[in-house]
Scaffold this active site. Sequence first.
Site, short mmCIF file in Angstrom:
data_model
loop_
_atom_site.label_atom_id
_atom_site.label_comp_id
_atom_site.label_asym_id
_atom_site.label_seq_id
_atom_site.Cartn_x
_atom_site.Cartn_y
_atom_site.Cartn_z
N GLU A 111 15.93 -1.10 6.66
CA GLU A 111 15.83 0.36 6.53
C GLU A 111 14.41 0.78 6.80
OE1 GLU A 111 16.74 1.14 2.49
OE2 GLU A 111 18.76 0.32 2.67
N LYS A 113 10.94 2.53 5.83
CA LYS A 113 10.23 2.79 4.58
C LYS A 113 9.61 4.17 4.69
CE LYS A 113 7.14 0.57 1.34
NZ LYS A 113 6.22 1.67 1.05
N ASP A 115 7.55 7.42 3.64
CA ASP A 115 6.30 7.54 2.91
C ASP A 115 6.19 8.90 2.22
OD1 ASP A 115 3.89 6.81 1.93
OD2 ASP A 115 2.78 7.12 3.79
N TYR A 223 17.90 5.70 -0.73
CA TYR A 223 17.97 4.33 -0.23
C TYR A 223 18.58 3.33 -1.20
CZ TYR A 223 13.52 4.41 -2.68
OH TYR A 223 12.54 4.59 -3.61
N LYS A 310 5.02 -3.70 6.48
CA LYS A 310 4.24 -2.52 6.81
C LYS A 310 3.82 -2.57 8.28
CE LYS A 310 2.34 -0.33 3.69
NZ LYS A 310 2.27 0.50 2.55
N CYS A 404 -28.63 -5.46 -11.69
CA CYS A 404 -27.53 -4.56 -12.04
C CYS A 404 -27.94 -3.13 -11.69
CB CYS A 404 -27.21 -4.67 -13.52
SG CYS A 404 -25.99 -3.46 -14.04
N CYS A 407 -28.12 -1.21 -15.41
CA CYS A 407 -29.09 -1.52 -16.46
C CYS A 407 -30.26 -2.35 -15.96
CB CYS A 407 -28.39 -2.21 -17.63
SG CYS A 407 -27.77 -3.85 -17.22
N CYS A 422 -23.27 -8.93 -13.92
CA CYS A 422 -24.35 -8.49 -14.78
C CYS A 422 -24.07 -9.13 -16.13
CB CYS A 422 -24.35 -6.96 -14.91
SG CYS A 422 -25.35 -6.38 -16.29
N CYS A 428 -25.02 -3.13 -21.21
CA CYS A 428 -24.90 -2.40 -19.94
C CYS A 428 -23.89 -1.26 -20.12
CB CYS A 428 -24.45 -3.37 -18.86
SG CYS A 428 -24.19 -2.60 -17.26
#
Length: 665
Positions: A111, A113, A115, A223, A310, A404, A407, A422, A428
């Site tokens: 079938e 697909k 969207d 479907y 896809k 980081c 921090c 980090c 942090c």
Amino acid sequence: MESVRQQIEMLRRQLHEHNYNYYVLSQPTISDFEFDRLMRQLMDLETAYPEYHDPNSPSVRVGSDVNNNFIQVTHRFPMLSLQNTYSEGEVADFYNRVKRALNEEFEIVCELKFDGTSISLVYEHGRLTRAVTRGDGRKGDDVTANVRTIRNVPLVLNGNDVPPYIEVRGEILMPWSSFDALNKERAEQEEPLFANPRNAASGTLKMQDSRVVASRKLESCVYSLLGDDLPARSHFDNMTLARKWGLNVSDAMRRCSTPEEVFDYLKEWDIARKNLPVITDGVVLKVDSLIQQRNLGATSKFPRWSIAFKFNAEQAVTRLESVSYQVGRTGAVTPVANLDPVLLSGTTVKRASLYNEDAVLALDLHIGDMVYVEKGGEIIPKITGVDKEARFLLGDKVAFTRKCPDCGTPLVRNEDEAAYYCPNSEGCPTQIKGRIEHFVTRKAMNIAIGPETVNLLYDKGLIRDAANLYQLRFEELAGLERWGETSANNLLESIEQSKSVPYERVLYALGVRFVGETVAQKLAQAFPGIDQLAQATVEQLVAVDEIGERIAQSVTAYFADPLYCDFVRRLRQNGLQFTLSEEALAAKSDKLKGLTIVISGTFELHSRDEYKVMILQNGGKNSGSVSKNTDYILAGENMGPAKLEKALKLGVKVIDEQTFLEMLQ
Ligand code: IVH
């Protein structure tokens, strides 16, 4: 012109204030009509710019009668999603997997697909009684009034062979023509445009005024059928009947008996789909026989009898402007590419993930490079290559950061891992807030706040970790800028409710590295109380089905850390669930303690997954392959011949499902 963000913030502020005037002061200063107009404006903006999502927005706030028009409904059958594949090779793998598992003839229905946004339609005695969005797959929003306006959703089904209760699954779509007309109109009124028909369809379906929904010309395409007494035993035949009853079933559905026929379908529709009035992004393959579907069952996420293929992602070329870094709740630092905005498969792309240092080095990226961007299975697009020919002046080479970005702590890299971390997990701010954000999510404690509020509460010094949420006081919250009594009460109520969230979700909410939802469930079954889990050794942990060394190490490290132990202790003091519920415990027993059981073949009374859970709940271990440690093979129809041979050789007992169920009696 003011930025969209400012516009959204202003609307949210205004609407919060009007809510307050209406509900708390009982002194509205604007008409209902004007309120609805502002709300619609905000919702449209939020739909078009999902990056500004805030669960605390007046448009989504729980408990506010004005906005919360959608009642949440639990799906009788969960709405699963599909595993995505991107190549013919993966389709062939799927075909062979099904062939091996079934060991008998089967057919595949192909079938398109579609969207759009998924919908579940309930028909009772042939009449449409409910339309619910997918939501989190388990619960969705009741959007019946809006769906009733969609012209090709029949309100009454035609025919005397319609079962008394039936659930129809499908997609709500906005055809290109409606999408273009809508955006044209919005452009004329200087309103923000929808990025693609999918966003437009889902945004429209969630609108408050069904007259507006009606004007936007949505369509449906269905479907699948679900119910206890479906008329046929084949998916294709059921869909053919559904078409006869008046539901819109695509003519592109085709039954295939060989892999070649499937590949022909994929090739044909990759081209033909471009002439369709609606967006499609792939093909869905489904085993036709419902009995075979049931026998194949599902993993924790996807059915085994279906996959999505896809179509090739569109590619775009654009310029790399800069690279920035993001810190996650576990401290992992991810590089993000900031791009010159470019249109890709219907959306404007401004950022792309660069994964880790190795990926950055492999691409030999320089600032200013023209890069190829693709949308894979993930929402965030990725950079797949550099157009080196297009280099004119070579910009700075992209070098991975060593500190980081939040921090400033020097980053560390664990052996065998590509990611940099980090290490300042206690200090942090991004990590601290990230952990709290994870704690409150829907699948964890389901506390009604989002990142913005977490940020606010953190900045005001009200929370330093998730346990502090349980100490929040009404006066502290109500005094916050733009809050008021209603917001404060809503949050406190939601926090209170989280105290009854079951143990396995609390375990997930703790945010232990590598402990996702499924692992948390497994751990909760194996160690029905947090004390047992905290004391478990690596050996005891890896003895649990599907818990490997990496997870076990992470769990023991968590409970060896006094700070985390203190965190758990404080959560516990606040009354959170740290043991399995009575109900879950009642289903548990030791009847299979010490036994390793392999499941093979297909079954009639329960699915393979159900048998897996039963083994786990009754103290047994489920293993995938037969060895000298196997105690039993729970064998259904068509058990694999190799397994049988090995079982006979090793003298492992083979039992059928009846015998297995008797063992649990
Ligand atoms: S079947 C358990 N068939 O794609 C299987 N889904 O990840 C349920 N979709 O959100 C899905 N066209 O809404 C199926 N022909 C089709 C479909 C389809 C579109 C959507 C569906 C779901 C997603 C699957």
